[in-house]
Enzyme design. Structure first.
Site, PDB file in Angstrom:
ATOM      1  N   ASP A 143      -7.783  -1.910  14.153  1.00  0.00           N
ATOM      2  CA  ASP A 143      -9.180  -2.098  13.734  1.00  0.00           C
ATOM      3  C   ASP A 143      -9.344  -3.303  12.810  1.00  0.00           C
ATOM      4  O   ASP A 143     -10.385  -3.481  12.191  1.00  0.00           O
ATOM      5  CB  ASP A 143      -9.726  -0.824  13.073  1.00  0.00           C
ATOM      6  CG  ASP A 143      -8.994  -0.454  11.788  1.00  0.00           C
ATOM      7  OD1 ASP A 143      -8.074  -1.199  11.371  1.00  0.00           O
ATOM      8  OD2 ASP A 143      -9.354   0.575  11.184  1.00  0.00           O
TER       9      ASP A 143
ATOM     10  N   GLU B 158      -9.621  -1.086   5.210  1.00  0.00           N
ATOM     11  CA  GLU B 158     -10.303  -0.736   6.454  1.00  0.00           C
ATOM     12  C   GLU B 158     -11.608  -1.532   6.602  1.00  0.00           C
ATOM     13  O   GLU B 158     -12.092  -2.128   5.626  1.00  0.00           O
ATOM     14  CB  GLU B 158     -10.597   0.770   6.455  1.00  0.00           C
ATOM     15  CG  GLU B 158      -9.348   1.645   6.492  1.00  0.00           C
ATOM     16  CD  GLU B 158      -8.692   1.700   7.867  1.00  0.00           C
ATOM     17  OE1 GLU B 158      -8.757   0.700   8.619  1.00  0.00           O
ATOM     18  OE2 GLU B 158      -8.093   2.742   8.193  1.00  0.00           O
TER      19      GLU B 158
ATOM     20  N   ASP C  27       0.826  -1.200   0.000  1.00  0.00           N
ATOM     21  CA  ASP C  27       0.000   0.000   0.000  1.00  0.00           C
ATOM     22  C   ASP C  27       0.864   1.256   0.000  1.00  0.00           C
ATOM     23  O   ASP C  27       2.094   1.182   0.124  1.00  0.00           O
ATOM     24  CB  ASP C  27      -0.949  -0.014   1.209  1.00  0.00           C
ATOM     25  CG  ASP C  27      -0.248  -0.380   2.516  1.00  0.00           C
ATOM     26  OD1 ASP C  27       0.994  -0.371   2.553  1.00  0.00           O
ATOM     27  OD2 ASP C  27      -0.944  -0.681   3.491  1.00  0.00           O
TER      28      ASP C  27
ATOM     29  N   HIS D 275      -7.496  -4.015  10.095  1.00  0.00           N
ATOM     30  CA  HIS D 275      -7.178  -3.858   8.670  1.00  0.00           C
ATOM     31  C   HIS D 275      -5.900  -4.603   8.306  1.00  0.00           C
ATOM     32  O   HIS D 275      -5.014  -4.795   9.139  1.00  0.00           O
ATOM     33  CB  HIS D 275      -7.107  -2.381   8.254  1.00  0.00           C
ATOM     34  CG  HIS D 275      -5.931  -1.606   8.722  1.00  0.00           C
ATOM     35  ND1 HIS D 275      -6.017  -0.558   9.610  1.00  0.00           N
ATOM     36  CD2 HIS D 275      -4.613  -1.681   8.405  1.00  0.00           C
ATOM     37  CE1 HIS D 275      -4.834  -0.035   9.807  1.00  0.00           C
ATOM     38  NE2 HIS D 275      -3.943  -0.703   9.092  1.00  0.00           N
TER      39      HIS D 275
HETATM   40  C1  GLP Z   1      -0.377   0.313   8.692  1.00  0.00           C
HETATM   41  C2  GLP Z   1      -0.150  -0.419   7.364  1.00  0.00           C
HETATM   42  C3  GLP Z   1      -0.399  -1.883   7.510  1.00  0.00           C
HETATM   43  C4  GLP Z   1       0.052  -2.306   8.886  1.00  0.00           C
HETATM   44  C5  GLP Z   1      -0.861  -1.722   9.915  1.00  0.00           C
HETATM   45  C6  GLP Z   1      -0.360  -1.887  11.327  1.00  0.00           C
HETATM   46  O1  GLP Z   1      -0.877   1.561   8.602  1.00  0.00           O
HETATM   47  N1  GLP Z   1      -0.797   0.076   6.220  1.00  0.00           N
HETATM   48  O2  GLP Z   1       0.248  -2.599   6.476  1.00  0.00           O
HETATM   49  O3  GLP Z   1       0.024  -3.693   9.005  1.00  0.00           O
HETATM   50  O4  GLP Z   1      -1.190  -0.385   9.611  1.00  0.00           O
HETATM   51  O5  GLP Z   1       0.726  -1.051  11.554  1.00  0.00           O
HETATM   52  P1  GLP Z   1       1.806  -1.320  12.688  1.00  0.00           P
HETATM   53  O6  GLP Z   1       2.534  -2.543  12.293  1.00  0.00           O
HETATM   54  O7  GLP Z   1       2.683  -0.104  12.646  1.00  0.00           O
HETATM   55  O8  GLP Z   1       1.064  -1.474  13.962  1.00  0.00           O
END
Ligand code: GLP
Length: 256
Positions: free
Chosen positions: A132, A139, A65, A134
């Protein structure tokens, strides 16, 4: 789905690095993730590369992404982050990601789908999970069959990611993300989740219903998933003892 509970973040990183390394070979197509969760994996892979034990030569990678509207050169664009945290330290030189600066975002989403397909598909996709539920930036409410497209971030995700920016107001509202259907096309999905803030989302993803409300629950539809969680992230799992027994008694012939 194989659920493996390990003591801490370092152990999770080492195990997920084992799984990723298992797929690395010339011609391999790796799916990479950003955020904090994969960082111990990248540290481990970099160390193995530095020790001469692992080469990414001839492999290529695709990102999950990207923020829309954030210049590629911005330190928190995923284009920059993946280079700083991983690519610049190993011999993996073909990396593609959605272009969040594209003038025509739907066309860029379509291009990205074709690029992944033309590469022969992703062999192994590394994933984190949002608080959440995702994955990528899919989302809650994301179609379980979705393809790469623009999404709007929830306030919860913008608050979670504010730590990477000067203020929450600087976190973009829009993103380009591989869809859940795109992610399901990868050969092997490997999700790493660490820390207590992920416990609720992990439990919903693994033991809740398959639902667009918890996008990570779509992993239940994939035949080859390895989900690695540390103890704090595993506290909501009702079958934790079963997962521990299965992992401790895994037949030696069974691959990752
Ligand atoms: C981010 C990314 C995801 C990631 C998630 C959790 O914003 N787009 O790919 O897995 O949210 O992030 P983190 O690993 O920093 O908790």
């Amino acid at each position: 789905m194989e659920v493996v509970i390990v003591a801490d973040e370092a152990a999770a990183g080492a195990l997920v690095a084992d799984v990723m390394a298992h797929h690395v070979r010339p011609g391999a197509v790796l799916g990479l993730a950003t955020g904090s969760s994969p960082l111990p994996v990248y540290r481990e892979l970099i160390a193995r590369h530095a020790a001469g034990d692992l080469s990414f030569a001839g492999a290529r990678a695709f990102l999950l992404d990207e923020y829309v509207g954030l210049p590629q050169g911005h330190p928190e664009s995923y284009h920059s982050v993946i280079r700083r945290e991983f690519i610049d330290h190993v011999d993996l030189d073909r990396v593609d990601g959605p272009d969040g600066e594209a003038a025509d975002i739907p066309a860029e989403a379509a291009r990205y789908e074709v690029a992944i397909r033309d590469a022969g598909g992703i062999d192994v996709q590394l994933l984190g999970i949002g608080t959440d539920g995702h994955v990528g930036f899919n989302e809650p409410g994301s179609s379980l069959a979705s393809r790469t497209r623009v999404k709007t971030l929830t306030q919860q995700t913008r608050d979670d990611n504010a730590r990477f920016f000067d203020s929450v107001d600087d976190v973009p509202h829009h993103v380009l993300t591989q869809g859940l259907g795109t992610i399901l096309d990868a050969g092997h999905l490997v999700l790493i989740a660490t820390g207590p803030t992920k416990a609720e989302a992990v439990a919903a993803a693994v033991e809740g219903p398959v639902s667009a409300f918890c996008p990570a629950s779509v992993l239940q539809l994939h035949p080859y998933v390895t989900l690695v969680v540390d103890e704090p992230a595993a506290t909501g799992l009702r079958l934790a003892d079963y997962y521990r027994f299965a992992a401790a008694n895994k037949p030696g012939w069974q691959a990752y």
